[in-house]
Design an enzyme around this catalytic site. Structure first.
Site: not given
Length: 394
Positions: A151-152, A154
């Site tokens: 959830k960054g 990616t």
């Protein structure tokens, strides 16, 4: 006299209109045969991905290390992964949080292993460019891996990078260094797309960053592997993580109740994976035991939204590639609230990440958010110090 007899005959032969037509037709036929031959050789590369997949089913793959599955089951898995189209949708792996919390449910690795993989192949579209490029070259182990974080951002980073002609990446998350390591490196190699000389093979599996065994395993494959970590404000990341799980299991407990071991005392439950993933400094310590800092690039998830070309420029420099992906490749989608590609890989049309990207977050008690910010602050400061970069989360 002999010479004089031959010359007129040759002259008569070449000057004959019928003979000229026959010679021209012969030349045209030879050219046509050559072009047909060249076309057959060129077109034969197109279905090679399917052939490789079929061959994997028929013969299985040689593997390195301990085997825990039969040859046929392993080759079936490889075939399934290879035969699926490359994804454009956000298919970052999810953890499944049980509605009744137990010690096992609070274990990070157990949560990761319970991932619902049905999203991995949702609304995928084949890439004509990928299919063409896979027809030639060879399969190599990845030289660069996006190892985190969940959830960054990616998926967005990987899809943006795939626009670059010198990058080839597998679409689905292989989960080799955390879940499938016993299948061996040859199994892993078979999942990779074919690349030509000078091209970089990549994959992304965000759970690697929080998997204790992953650094040693990747180092054993190659100490020169370049690692990319997309990081994001850990509080926002935790809420996004919870929102993703909530979309699959609407009956899970509230974010507030999962955050605390005891709401009265305000003790944060660090065994909950949504919280634990955001303690970046702790996980980075593990990676620095096997890789120097100059082999790890930290990408800001926030800047990936506000300035995608700038962040992609840093990534291209890190990978030693020419800066081909620039501002001209992006436009900002006001409805979704994040940048989209004007032309995705293998397409002439603009594309955004799909419906699983940009979910509306539930309203969280501001007091809980502040408690989390206070909890993460010392870890963030340590992370800034380790990386030499202030990400501005505090």
């Amino acid at each position: 006299m002999e010479y004089s007899l031959v010359c007129p005959n040759l002259y008569a032969f070449w000057s004959s209109p019928v003979k000229k037509k026959l010679i021209l037709l012969s030349i045209m036929f030879l050219i046509w045969v050559y072009m047909l031959y060249s076309c057959v050789g060129y077109c034969s590369t197109m279905p090679s991905l399917v052939v490789d997949s079929y061959r994997g089913k028929e013969t299985g793959s040689a593997v390195v290390g301990k085997r825990t599955e039969t040859s046929s089951s392993r080759s079936d898995l490889v075939s399934r992964l290879l035969s699926k189209p490359q994804p454009w949708e956000d298919i970052e792996s999810d953890y499944e949080e049980p509605s009744i919390r137990t010690a096992a449910s609070r274990d990070l690795l157990n949560n990761e292993l319970e991932t619902d993989r049905t999203d991995d192949w949702d609304e995928m579209r084949p890439s004509a460019m990928s299919s063409f490029s896979n027809g030639s070259g060879s399969k190599k182990l990845p030289q660069a891996i996006i190892i985190g974080v969940k959830k960054g951002g990616t998926r967005a980073l990987l899809e943006f990078l795939r626009v670059h002609p010198d990058i080839r990446a597998v679409g689905a998350e292989p989960h080799f260094f955390d879940r499938n390591y016993d299948n061996g490196l040859e199994w892993y190699r078979e999942l990779m797309p074919k690349t030509l000389e000078g091209q970089i093979t990549m994959e992304k599996t965000p759970s690697y960053f929080v998997t204790r065994e992953a650094p040693a395993r990747i180092s054993a494959m190659s100490r020169d592997t370049k690692l990319i970590v997309v990081v994001r404000d850990p509080v926002t990341r935790a809420i996004s993580d919870y929102t993703q799980t909530l979309s699959k299991k609407p009956d899970i407990p509230s974010f507030e109740s999962l955050t605390f071991k005891n709401r009265t005392t305000g003790l944060i439950d660090t065994s909950w994976s949504a919280i634990q993933i955001g303690i970046y400094a702790k996980h980075l310590d593990n990676w620095l035991q096997y890789f120097p800092m100059d082999q790890i690039l930290f990408v800001s998830g926030e800047r990936l939204i506000s300035d995608p070309a700038g962040e992609l420029g840093r990534v291209q420099d890190f990978l030693g590639l020419k800066r081909i992906i620039t501002d001209k490749h992006f436009y900002f989608n006001q409805t979704k609230g994040f940048p989209c590609l004007k032309k995705a890989e293998g397409s002439s049309k603009p594309h955004c990440l799909g419906k699983t990207k940009g979910r509306t977050h539930p309203n969280i008690d501001p007091e809980v958010v502040q408690r989390l910010r206070d909890f993460y602050r010392p870890f963030n400061m340590k992370f800034y110090q380790m990386t030499g970069h202030n990400f501005g989360w505090d």
